[in-house]
Design a protein around this motif. Structure first.
Motif, PDB file in Angstrom:
ATOM      1  N   THR B  72       0.720  -4.215  31.217  1.00 10.57           N
ATOM      2  CA  THR B  72      -0.116  -3.220  30.531  1.00 10.57           C
ATOM      3  C   THR B  72      -0.069  -1.861  31.232  1.00 10.57           C
ATOM      4  N   SER B  73       0.122  -1.894  32.546  1.00  3.78           N
ATOM      5  CA  SER B  73       0.187  -0.656  33.304  1.00  3.78           C
ATOM      6  C   SER B  73       1.316   0.233  32.762  1.00  3.78           C
ATOM      7  N   GLU B  74       2.422  -0.396  32.375  1.00  2.00           N
ATOM      8  CA  GLU B  74       3.569   0.337  31.829  1.00  2.00           C
ATOM      9  C   GLU B  74       3.407   0.622  30.338  1.00  2.00           C
ATOM     10  N   VAL B  75       2.910  -0.404  29.608  1.00  2.00           N
ATOM     11  CA  VAL B  75       2.770  -0.268  28.156  1.00  2.00           C
ATOM     12  C   VAL B  75       1.896   0.931  27.807  1.00  2.00           C
ATOM     13  N   PHE B  76       0.812   1.127  28.585  1.00  2.00           N
ATOM     14  CA  PHE B  76      -0.130   2.196  28.264  1.00  2.00           C
ATOM     15  C   PHE B  76       0.040   3.428  29.162  1.00  2.00           C
ATOM     16  N   ALA B  77       1.218   3.554  29.754  1.00  2.00           N
ATOM     17  CA  ALA B  77       1.476   4.728  30.586  1.00  2.00           C
ATOM     18  C   ALA B  77       1.779   5.933  29.703  1.00  2.00           C
ATOM     19  N   LEU B  78       1.531   7.111  30.246  1.00  2.00           N
ATOM     20  CA  LEU B  78       1.888   8.337  29.528  1.00  2.00           C
ATOM     21  C   LEU B  78       2.761   9.180  30.438  1.00  2.00           C
ATOM     22  N   THR B  79       3.675   9.937  29.831  1.00  4.56           N
ATOM     23  CA  THR B  79       4.476  10.865  30.618  1.00  4.56           C
ATOM     24  C   THR B  79       3.970  12.267  30.355  1.00  4.56           C
ATOM     25  N   ILE B  80       3.380  12.863  31.399  1.00  9.41           N
ATOM     26  CA  ILE B  80       2.807  14.201  31.253  1.00  9.41           C
ATOM     27  C   ILE B  80       3.559  15.170  32.143  1.00  9.41           C
ATOM     28  N   GLY B  81       4.166  16.172  31.526  1.00 12.15           N
ATOM     29  CA  GLY B  81       4.935  17.169  32.284  1.00 12.15           C
ATOM     30  C   GLY B  81       5.960  16.531  33.203  1.00 12.15           C
ATOM     31  N   GLY B  82       6.668  15.530  32.690  1.00 15.69           N
ATOM     32  CA  GLY B  82       7.709  14.862  33.462  1.00 15.69           C
ATOM     33  C   GLY B  82       7.178  13.834  34.441  1.00 15.69           C
ATOM     34  N   GLN B  83       5.833  13.791  34.598  1.00 16.44           N
ATOM     35  CA  GLN B  83       5.210  12.822  35.515  1.00 16.44           C
ATOM     36  C   GLN B  83       4.851  11.555  34.758  1.00 16.44           C
ATOM     37  N   HIS B  84       5.259  10.423  35.286  1.00 13.87           N
ATOM     38  CA  HIS B  84       4.959   9.150  34.649  1.00 13.87           C
ATOM     39  C   HIS B  84       3.670   8.577  35.244  1.00 13.87           C
ATOM     40  N   VAL B  85       2.580   8.589  34.478  1.00 12.01           N
ATOM     41  CA  VAL B  85       1.298   8.131  35.019  1.00 12.01           C
ATOM     42  C   VAL B  85       0.891   6.808  34.361  1.00 12.01           C
ATOM     43  N   PRO B  86       0.718   5.751  35.168  1.00 14.69           N
ATOM     44  CA  PRO B  86       0.375   4.455  34.577  1.00 14.69           C
ATOM     45  C   PRO B  86      -1.032   4.435  33.986  1.00 14.69           C
ATOM     46  N   LEU B  87      -1.167   3.809  32.840  1.00 15.85           N
ATOM     47  CA  LEU B  87      -2.473   3.511  32.239  1.00 15.85           C
ATOM     48  C   LEU B  87      -3.343   4.746  32.005  1.00 15.85           C
ATOM     49  N   LEU B  88      -2.725   5.916  31.935  1.00 20.38           N
ATOM     50  CA  LEU B  88      -3.497   7.159  31.884  1.00 20.38           C
ATOM     51  C   LEU B  88      -4.420   7.247  30.672  1.00 20.38           C
ATOM     52  N   LEU B  89      -3.844   6.921  29.497  1.00 17.43           N
ATOM     53  CA  LEU B  89      -4.610   7.046  28.257  1.00 17.43           C
ATOM     54  C   LEU B  89      -5.904   6.234  28.325  1.00 17.43           C
TER      55      LEU B  89
END
Lengths: 122, 228
Positions: B72-89
């Motif tokens: 889930t950490s990957e499934v719900f990750a977002l890429t913001i400004g080239g940064q891959h942030v896990p579970l951000l949303l």
């Protein structure tokens, strides 16, 4: 249920039969708990962000979860100021879910091994 | 229990003793508790079981599958400004819901202070946070559906993932949506002065109970479904 403001403000504070002062508490309590909930949520997110694994992961997740749930129920939902009659009637019954959870974890363990034994690994 | 005679038997008792005195007393078990509040609590108790059963069935399918569960950490990750942030949303959604709980708690307080305007504004702010939450959930659903998640399959692992995800978050989202309508209705009634005339703002607290419960359920969903 409808219009006409009239005598509205004349009604005295404790007009109805009761609920001890209608759950009136200082605002500070709410701001404190609010801040605490933010901090605890940040901690839970940190558990994932720093990719804790194994025992540390699930024990921290459960700890922060129960602390948050407890604060919400006790303060935001005012349970700690309610009468024991209501407190016990609401908080005790959910404990039977523990029975369901243990039965189902037993059951799923059985299903898991049945699948391994009869279907093997994919 | 000793015989206390006058008006409020058992009033000075505490804890278990007061519980027994109330439940064995005449006419009503929940003394000095607004009937609407008692009924809301009982409804929330039943709802606890609904969500309890959903989460238990999720536990059952997850621990009985031999195929790895999607991360889930990957499934719900977002890429913001080239940064891959896990579970951000999901983290943002969590903070939004907690903020809404805070504004709701304040609304209840201002209701009892009979500050109609502040009560209404805080309740509307709560509803707005709720609407934001549901919109983000709609975004999340759309993203996952486009990536190929279905109730019976998904690209990353155990097929039960989709069923659990749509069922649990869908039912929770439904609760939030109903809450937004509920709170808006009560906020408008507060503004109109309905409760002023009755001299009773407990309706705001009862609506607050529902809203805090929605936040409470999210605490469990966040822990078990997203973090575990």
């Amino acid at each position: 249920m409808d219009h006409g403001d009239a005598t509205a403000r004349a009604i005295p504070q404790q007009a109805h039969h009761g609920s001890e002062q209608g759950q009136q508490h200082p605002l500070g309590i709410y701001f404190g708990i609010w801040a605490l909930l933010f901090v605890l949520s940040a901690f839970s997110y940190a558990v994932d962000y720093f990719a804790f694994q194994g025992f540390a992961r699930w024990s921290l997740i459960l700890l922060f979860m129960w602390l948050k749930a407890g604060l919400i129920v006790a303060v935001f939902m005012h349970m700690r100021w309610e009468r024991s009659a209501l407190m016990y009637a609401i908080l005790v019954p959910p404990l039977v879910l523990a029975v369901l959870v243990s039965l189902m974890s037993w059951e799923s363990d059985y299903t898991f091994w049945t699948r391994i034994i009869f279907f093997g690994f994919e | 229990m000793a015989d206390h005679g006058i008006a409020e038997p058992g009033a000075e008792l505490r804890g278990l003793e007061s519980f027994v005195a109330d439940w064995s007393g005449d006419q009503e078990a929940f003394k000095r508790v607004h009937w609407g509040k008692a009924m809301m609590w009982i409804f929330l108790l039943s709802d606890t079981f609904v969500f309890g059963v959903f989460l238990t069935s999720y536990m059952t399918v997850r621990s009985s599958t031999t195929i790895p569960w999607p991360n889930t950490s990957e499934v719900f990750a977002l890429t913001i400004g080239g940064q891959h942030v896990p579970l951000l949303l999901i983290a943002i959604m969590t903070f939004i819901l907690i903020s809404s709980s805070g504004t709701m708690a304040l609304a209840v307080n201002y209701g009892y202070r009979r500050d109609r305007r502040k009560t209404m504004l805080l309740m509307l702010a709560t509803a707005a946070f709720g609407a934001t939450f549901v919109s983000m959930q709609a975004f999340e659903w759309t993203k996952l559906i486009l990536e190929g998640v279905r109730p019976w399959s998904n690209p990353w692992g155990a097929p039960q993932f989709g069923a659990c995800f749509f069922m649990i978050t869908g039912f929770h989202g439904l609760h939030v949506s109903i809450g937004v309508i509920y709170l808006t209705t009560i906020a408008l009634k507060v503004n109109r002065g309905d409760y002023e005339r009755k001299g009773n703002y407990e309706v705001v607290e009862i609506a607050g109970l529902y809203w805090h419960f929605v936040d409470l359920v999210w605490v469990f969903i966040f822990a078990f479904f997203y973090l575990w």
